[in-house]
Design a protein around this motif. Structure first.
Motif, PDB file in Angstrom:
ATOM      1  N   THR A  86       0.704  -1.191  -0.110  1.00 51.23           N
ATOM      2  CA  THR A  86       0.028   0.013   0.141  1.00 51.23           C
ATOM      3  C   THR A  86       0.912   0.991  -0.026  1.00 51.23           C
ATOM      4  OG1 THR A  86      -1.718  -1.196   1.149  1.00 51.23           O
ATOM      5  CG2 THR A  86      -1.925   1.290   1.147  1.00 51.23           C
ATOM      6  N   TYR A  87       0.469   2.356  -0.697  1.00 50.76           N
ATOM      7  CA  TYR A  87       0.963   3.400  -0.906  1.00 50.76           C
ATOM      8  C   TYR A  87       0.133   4.645  -0.278  1.00 50.76           C
ATOM      9  CZ  TYR A  87       3.671   1.918  -5.140  1.00 50.76           C
ATOM     10  OH  TYR A  87       4.505   1.229  -5.735  1.00 50.76           O
ATOM     11  N   ASP A  88       0.768   5.229   0.567  1.00 51.79           N
ATOM     12  CA  ASP A  88       0.044   6.532   1.185  1.00 51.79           C
ATOM     13  C   ASP A  88      -0.232   7.569   0.068  1.00 51.79           C
ATOM     14  OD1 ASP A  88      -0.536   5.504   3.629  1.00 51.79           O
ATOM     15  OD2 ASP A  88       1.362   6.167   4.576  1.00 51.79           O
ATOM     16  N   LEU A  89      -1.472   8.232   0.075  1.00 52.11           N
ATOM     17  CA  LEU A  89      -1.120   9.252  -0.976  1.00 52.11           C
ATOM     18  C   LEU A  89      -1.260  10.572  -0.267  1.00 52.11           C
ATOM     19  CD1 LEU A  89      -4.452   8.068  -3.229  1.00 52.11           C
ATOM     20  CD2 LEU A  89      -2.145   7.970  -3.960  1.00 52.11           C
ATOM     21  N   VAL A  90      -0.382  11.459  -0.873  1.00 49.66           N
ATOM     22  CA  VAL A  90      -0.068  12.667  -0.081  1.00 49.66           C
ATOM     23  C   VAL A  90      -0.543  13.877  -0.928  1.00 49.66           C
ATOM     24  CG1 VAL A  90       1.624  11.766   1.152  1.00 49.66           C
ATOM     25  CG2 VAL A  90       2.326  12.719  -1.155  1.00 49.66           C
ATOM     26  N   LYS A  91      -1.111  14.901  -0.517  1.00 44.72           N
ATOM     27  CA  LYS A  91      -1.570  16.045  -1.163  1.00 44.72           C
ATOM     28  C   LYS A  91      -0.267  16.869  -1.647  1.00 44.72           C
ATOM     29  CE  LYS A  91      -4.682  19.793  -1.325  1.00 44.72           C
ATOM     30  NZ  LYS A  91      -4.980  19.661  -2.811  1.00 44.72           N
ATOM     31  N   GLY A  92      -0.294  17.119  -3.219  1.00 41.68           N
ATOM     32  CA  GLY A  92       0.886  18.050  -3.754  1.00 41.68           C
ATOM     33  C   GLY A  92       0.175  19.132  -4.257  1.00 41.68           C
ATOM     34  N   LYS A  93       0.814  19.887  -5.042  1.00 40.40           N
ATOM     35  CA  LYS A  93       0.224  20.968  -5.561  1.00 40.40           C
ATOM     36  C   LYS A  93      -0.956  20.916  -6.656  1.00 40.40           C
ATOM     37  CE  LYS A  93       3.925  21.685  -8.926  1.00 40.40           C
ATOM     38  NZ  LYS A  93       3.811  22.304 -10.207  1.00 40.40           N
ATOM     39  N   ASP A  94      -0.678  19.771  -7.122  1.00 39.06           N
ATOM     40  CA  ASP A  94      -1.715  19.413  -8.361  1.00 39.06           C
ATOM     41  C   ASP A  94      -2.807  18.376  -7.677  1.00 39.06           C
ATOM     42  OD1 ASP A  94      -0.765  21.349 -10.068  1.00 39.06           O
ATOM     43  OD2 ASP A  94       0.534  19.635 -10.767  1.00 39.06           O
ATOM     44  N   GLY A  95      -2.831  18.009  -6.499  1.00 42.94           N
ATOM     45  CA  GLY A  95      -3.760  17.030  -5.952  1.00 42.94           C
ATOM     46  C   GLY A  95      -2.901  15.836  -5.458  1.00 42.94           C
ATOM     47  N   TYR A  96      -3.715  14.708  -5.146  1.00 39.62           N
ATOM     48  CA  TYR A  96      -3.203  13.773  -4.317  1.00 39.62           C
ATOM     49  C   TYR A  96      -2.321  12.699  -5.034  1.00 39.62           C
ATOM     50  CZ  TYR A  96      -6.125  15.449  -0.561  1.00 39.62           C
ATOM     51  OH  TYR A  96      -6.664  16.336   0.337  1.00 39.62           O
ATOM     52  N   THR A  97      -1.097  12.377  -4.680  1.00 42.57           N
ATOM     53  CA  THR A  97      -0.375  11.542  -5.508  1.00 42.57           C
ATOM     54  C   THR A  97       0.358  10.609  -4.538  1.00 42.57           C
ATOM     55  OG1 THR A  97       1.457  11.496  -7.506  1.00 42.57           O
ATOM     56  CG2 THR A  97       1.610  12.889  -5.366  1.00 42.57           C
TER      57      THR A  97
END
Length: 173
Positions: A86-97
């Motif tokens: 599982t990868y955690d999704l993190v908020k970046g400047k253009d959305g979650y990645t």
């Protein structure tokens, strides 16, 4: 009709995007013992849906908000390392990645799929909240809603690379 009921209507109408993943190498070019990168292509953003009612001057609304929180990868066979991760999704400047570039979560298939395939699957878990208005940024209300799930499935073909070793004789005994 209550805001809770409207939130359930909005929840049932919410369309979650499939995970934007790409296998590298491609799904039909995988080899035994060669790492397969699960590349996360693009960013995801929150998804929201509003249900509203305007009846004889009474106005009610509820908005469900789904936020992507995790990407789970399942290799489709016990003959892979890892079988799932599982990868955690993190908020970046253009959305979650997800940063899948240097992750220990990339899959190495340990056995050929033979004449068949393995059912590779990637799933996004979405944390779902709701507000009692048409504003997706309003305060979350209770009771909570169940998590959402969107899935991408692809059959993958894993082959064994055959190598030919030739003994080079020098002719001197």
């Amino acid at each position: 009709m209550t805001p809770e009921t409207l939130s359930e209507l909005a929840f049932n109408s919410t369309k979650l995007p499939t995970p934007p993943v790409e296998l590298q190498p491609r799904a039909d070019r995988l080899l035994v013992n060669l790492g397969t990168r699960v590349a996360f292509k693009g960013d995801l953003d929150r998804v929201w849906t509003t249900a509203s009612l305007d009846y004889k001057g009474v106005q009610l609304a509820a908005t469900t908000v789904a936020t992507p929180v995790a990407l789970k990868v399942d290799a489709g066979t016990a003959d892979a390392d890892p079988q799932s991760c599982t990868y955690d999704l993190v908020k970046g400047k253009d959305g979650y990645t997800a940063d899948s570039e240097d992750s220990g979560c990339n899959v190495t298939y340990l056995r050929s799929s033979g004449s068949g395939t393995y059912p590779f699957k990637a799933s996004i878990t979405w944390k779902v909240t709701w507000t009692d208005s048409a504003d997706p940024d309003g305060p979350p209300q209770q009771p909570g809603l169940p998590d959402g799930l969107s899935t991408f499935e692809q059959d993958v073909t894993v082959k064994e690379a055959q190598a030919v070793n030739r003994a080079s004789g020098t002719g001197s005994d």
